[in-house]
Motif scaffolding. Sequence first.
Motif, PDB file in Angstrom:
ATOM      1  N   VAL A  80      37.606  51.518  35.611  1.00  0.00           N
ATOM      2  CA  VAL A  80      38.483  52.132  34.614  1.00  0.00           C
ATOM      3  C   VAL A  80      39.846  52.449  35.236  1.00  0.00           C
ATOM      4  O   VAL A  80      40.884  52.198  34.618  1.00  0.00           O
ATOM      5  CB  VAL A  80      37.830  53.388  33.994  1.00  0.00           C
ATOM      6  CG1 VAL A  80      38.814  54.138  33.119  1.00  0.00           C
ATOM      7  CG2 VAL A  80      36.594  52.992  33.194  1.00  0.00           C
ATOM      8  N   LEU A  81      39.844  52.975  36.455  1.00  0.00           N
ATOM      9  CA  LEU A  81      41.111  53.265  37.130  1.00  0.00           C
ATOM     10  C   LEU A  81      41.927  51.991  37.323  1.00  0.00           C
ATOM     11  O   LEU A  81      43.141  51.989  37.112  1.00  0.00           O
ATOM     12  CB  LEU A  81      40.865  53.943  38.475  1.00  0.00           C
ATOM     13  CG  LEU A  81      40.385  55.386  38.418  1.00  0.00           C
ATOM     14  CD1 LEU A  81      39.956  55.860  39.805  1.00  0.00           C
ATOM     15  CD2 LEU A  81      41.445  56.294  37.834  1.00  0.00           C
ATOM     16  N   ASP A  82      41.271  50.921  37.727  1.00  0.00           N
ATOM     17  CA  ASP A  82      41.961  49.651  37.932  1.00  0.00           C
ATOM     18  C   ASP A  82      42.544  49.146  36.605  1.00  0.00           C
ATOM     19  O   ASP A  82      43.681  48.681  36.556  1.00  0.00           O
ATOM     20  CB  ASP A  82      41.012  48.616  38.538  1.00  0.00           C
ATOM     21  CG  ASP A  82      41.722  47.353  38.970  1.00  0.00           C
ATOM     22  OD1 ASP A  82      42.722  47.454  39.711  1.00  0.00           O
ATOM     23  OD2 ASP A  82      41.283  46.259  38.568  1.00  0.00           O
ATOM     24  N   PHE A  83      41.772  49.265  35.534  1.00  0.00           N
ATOM     25  CA  PHE A  83      42.255  48.843  34.217  1.00  0.00           C
ATOM     26  C   PHE A  83      43.456  49.689  33.794  1.00  0.00           C
ATOM     27  O   PHE A  83      44.465  49.164  33.326  1.00  0.00           O
ATOM     28  CB  PHE A  83      41.126  48.944  33.176  1.00  0.00           C
ATOM     29  CG  PHE A  83      41.540  48.466  31.816  1.00  0.00           C
ATOM     30  CD1 PHE A  83      41.538  47.112  31.518  1.00  0.00           C
ATOM     31  CD2 PHE A  83      41.945  49.361  30.842  1.00  0.00           C
ATOM     32  CE1 PHE A  83      41.933  46.654  30.263  1.00  0.00           C
ATOM     33  CE2 PHE A  83      42.346  48.920  29.585  1.00  0.00           C
ATOM     34  CZ  PHE A  83      42.340  47.557  29.304  1.00  0.00           C
ATOM     35  N   LEU A  84      43.357  51.004  33.963  1.00  0.00           N
ATOM     36  CA  LEU A  84      44.440  51.893  33.564  1.00  0.00           C
ATOM     37  C   LEU A  84      45.698  51.694  34.406  1.00  0.00           C
ATOM     38  O   LEU A  84      46.800  51.944  33.932  1.00  0.00           O
ATOM     39  CB  LEU A  84      43.995  53.358  33.626  1.00  0.00           C
ATOM     40  CG  LEU A  84      43.074  53.801  32.494  1.00  0.00           C
ATOM     41  CD1 LEU A  84      42.525  55.194  32.768  1.00  0.00           C
ATOM     42  CD2 LEU A  84      43.808  53.759  31.162  1.00  0.00           C
ATOM     43  N   LEU A 136      46.862  57.947  33.285  1.00  0.00           N
ATOM     44  CA  LEU A 136      46.525  58.374  34.639  1.00  0.00           C
ATOM     45  C   LEU A 136      47.353  59.605  34.992  1.00  0.00           C
ATOM     46  O   LEU A 136      48.542  59.672  34.671  1.00  0.00           O
ATOM     47  CB  LEU A 136      46.843  57.269  35.648  1.00  0.00           C
ATOM     48  CG  LEU A 136      45.960  56.032  35.615  1.00  0.00           C
ATOM     49  CD1 LEU A 136      46.548  54.946  36.514  1.00  0.00           C
ATOM     50  CD2 LEU A 136      44.545  56.368  36.043  1.00  0.00           C
ATOM     51  N   THR A 137      46.729  60.565  35.637  1.00  0.00           N
ATOM     52  CA  THR A 137      47.462  61.684  36.214  1.00  0.00           C
ATOM     53  C   THR A 137      48.043  61.185  37.546  1.00  0.00           C
ATOM     54  O   THR A 137      47.662  60.097  38.025  1.00  0.00           O
ATOM     55  CB  THR A 137      46.523  62.866  36.487  1.00  0.00           C
ATOM     56  OG1 THR A 137      45.554  62.452  37.458  1.00  0.00           O
ATOM     57  CG2 THR A 137      45.844  63.358  35.207  1.00  0.00           C
ATOM     58  N   PRO A 138      48.917  61.942  38.184  1.00  0.00           N
ATOM     59  CA  PRO A 138      49.381  61.525  39.520  1.00  0.00           C
ATOM     60  C   PRO A 138      48.212  61.316  40.489  1.00  0.00           C
ATOM     61  O   PRO A 138      48.195  60.345  41.251  1.00  0.00           O
ATOM     62  CB  PRO A 138      50.293  62.679  39.953  1.00  0.00           C
ATOM     63  CG  PRO A 138      50.837  63.208  38.663  1.00  0.00           C
ATOM     64  CD  PRO A 138      49.680  63.109  37.691  1.00  0.00           C
ATOM     65  N   TYR A 139      47.213  62.198  40.426  1.00  0.00           N
ATOM     66  CA  TYR A 139      46.028  62.035  41.271  1.00  0.00           C
ATOM     67  C   TYR A 139      45.253  60.774  40.882  1.00  0.00           C
ATOM     68  O   TYR A 139      44.781  60.024  41.746  1.00  0.00           O
ATOM     69  CB  TYR A 139      45.138  63.276  41.151  1.00  0.00           C
ATOM     70  CG  TYR A 139      43.843  63.193  41.903  1.00  0.00           C
ATOM     71  CD1 TYR A 139      43.816  62.997  43.277  1.00  0.00           C
ATOM     72  CD2 TYR A 139      42.625  63.315  41.233  1.00  0.00           C
ATOM     73  CE1 TYR A 139      42.614  62.924  43.963  1.00  0.00           C
ATOM     74  CE2 TYR A 139      41.424  63.253  41.908  1.00  0.00           C
ATOM     75  CZ  TYR A 139      41.424  63.053  43.279  1.00  0.00           C
ATOM     76  OH  TYR A 139      40.227  62.973  43.949  1.00  0.00           O
ATOM     77  N   GLU A 156      46.993  57.794  42.261  1.00  0.00           N
ATOM     78  CA  GLU A 156      46.707  57.682  43.697  1.00  0.00           C
ATOM     79  C   GLU A 156      45.336  57.042  43.919  1.00  0.00           C
ATOM     80  O   GLU A 156      45.170  56.154  44.760  1.00  0.00           O
ATOM     81  CB  GLU A 156      46.750  59.079  44.327  1.00  0.00           C
ATOM     82  CG  GLU A 156      46.415  59.123  45.792  1.00  0.00           C
ATOM     83  CD  GLU A 156      46.309  60.554  46.310  1.00  0.00           C
ATOM     84  OE1 GLU A 156      45.472  60.780  47.204  1.00  0.00           O
ATOM     85  OE2 GLU A 156      47.052  61.444  45.822  1.00  0.00           O
ATOM     86  N   MET A 157      44.342  57.477  43.160  1.00  0.00           N
ATOM     87  CA  MET A 157      42.989  56.908  43.295  1.00  0.00           C
ATOM     88  C   MET A 157      42.980  55.457  42.828  1.00  0.00           C
ATOM     89  O   MET A 157      42.314  54.612  43.438  1.00  0.00           O
ATOM     90  CB  MET A 157      41.978  57.738  42.496  1.00  0.00           C
ATOM     91  CG  MET A 157      41.633  59.083  43.096  1.00  0.00           C
ATOM     92  SD  MET A 157      40.783  58.950  44.691  1.00  0.00           S
ATOM     93  CE  MET A 157      42.099  59.418  45.796  1.00  0.00           C
ATOM     94  N   ALA A 158      43.725  55.137  41.770  1.00  0.00           N
ATOM     95  CA  ALA A 158      43.799  53.749  41.291  1.00  0.00           C
ATOM     96  C   ALA A 158      44.411  52.859  42.362  1.00  0.00           C
ATOM     97  O   ALA A 158      43.957  51.719  42.569  1.00  0.00           O
ATOM     98  CB  ALA A 158      44.616  53.674  40.005  1.00  0.00           C
ATOM     99  N   GLU A 159      45.419  53.348  43.052  1.00  0.00           N
ATOM    100  CA  GLU A 159      46.017  52.567  44.143  1.00  0.00           C
ATOM    101  C   GLU A 159      45.029  52.364  45.280  1.00  0.00           C
ATOM    102  O   GLU A 159      44.980  51.286  45.875  1.00  0.00           O
ATOM    103  CB  GLU A 159      47.305  53.250  44.624  1.00  0.00           C
ATOM    104  CG  GLU A 159      48.424  53.118  43.608  1.00  0.00           C
ATOM    105  CD  GLU A 159      49.640  53.982  43.906  1.00  0.00           C
ATOM    106  OE1 GLU A 159      49.608  54.802  44.860  1.00  0.00           O
ATOM    107  OE2 GLU A 159      50.627  53.851  43.155  1.00  0.00           O
TER     108      GLU A 159
END
Length: 145
Positions: A36-40, A91-94, A97-100
């Motif tokens: 989900v993070l990667d998609f977002l 995404l929040t800033p955090y 960061e996790m998505a990166e």
Amino acid sequence: MQKSYHYFMLMNHTLFQKQAFEQLADTPLSIGQPKVLDFLYEHDGCMQKEIAEGCLLEPASVTSLLSRMEREELIRRTAKDGDRRSLYVFLTPYGKEMAERVRHAMHEIESRALSGFRPDEQDVLMQFLEKIHSNLCTQPNDNFS
């Protein structure tokens, strides 16, 4: 014993996922969240139903997953014009960061998986995988109708 397409796809998926979680072991991410993070990362501000479609997840699963991600301050959901039926996910800033971190881990594993392949071979492999994906998306599954 001759190995089949499904054998290699299942084994490669398992190895990829295992290595991804090993690389992300120092993060609080749980199963489902990296996808989900990667998609977002590429679709920040999309609707929940787009996440479900893009990640091949059931809408109810996405709702549950996003609720947890919101509690963990990875994402925020915003209703458009106050309408809670149309939630947009950011995404929040955090979360960014996790998505990166997720993208970096995926890139490293992908580089290892494709090492020894020439660029033209990588292109052909991607074309084959896209064709397989297209076939699986468009052909009805008679066993489950």
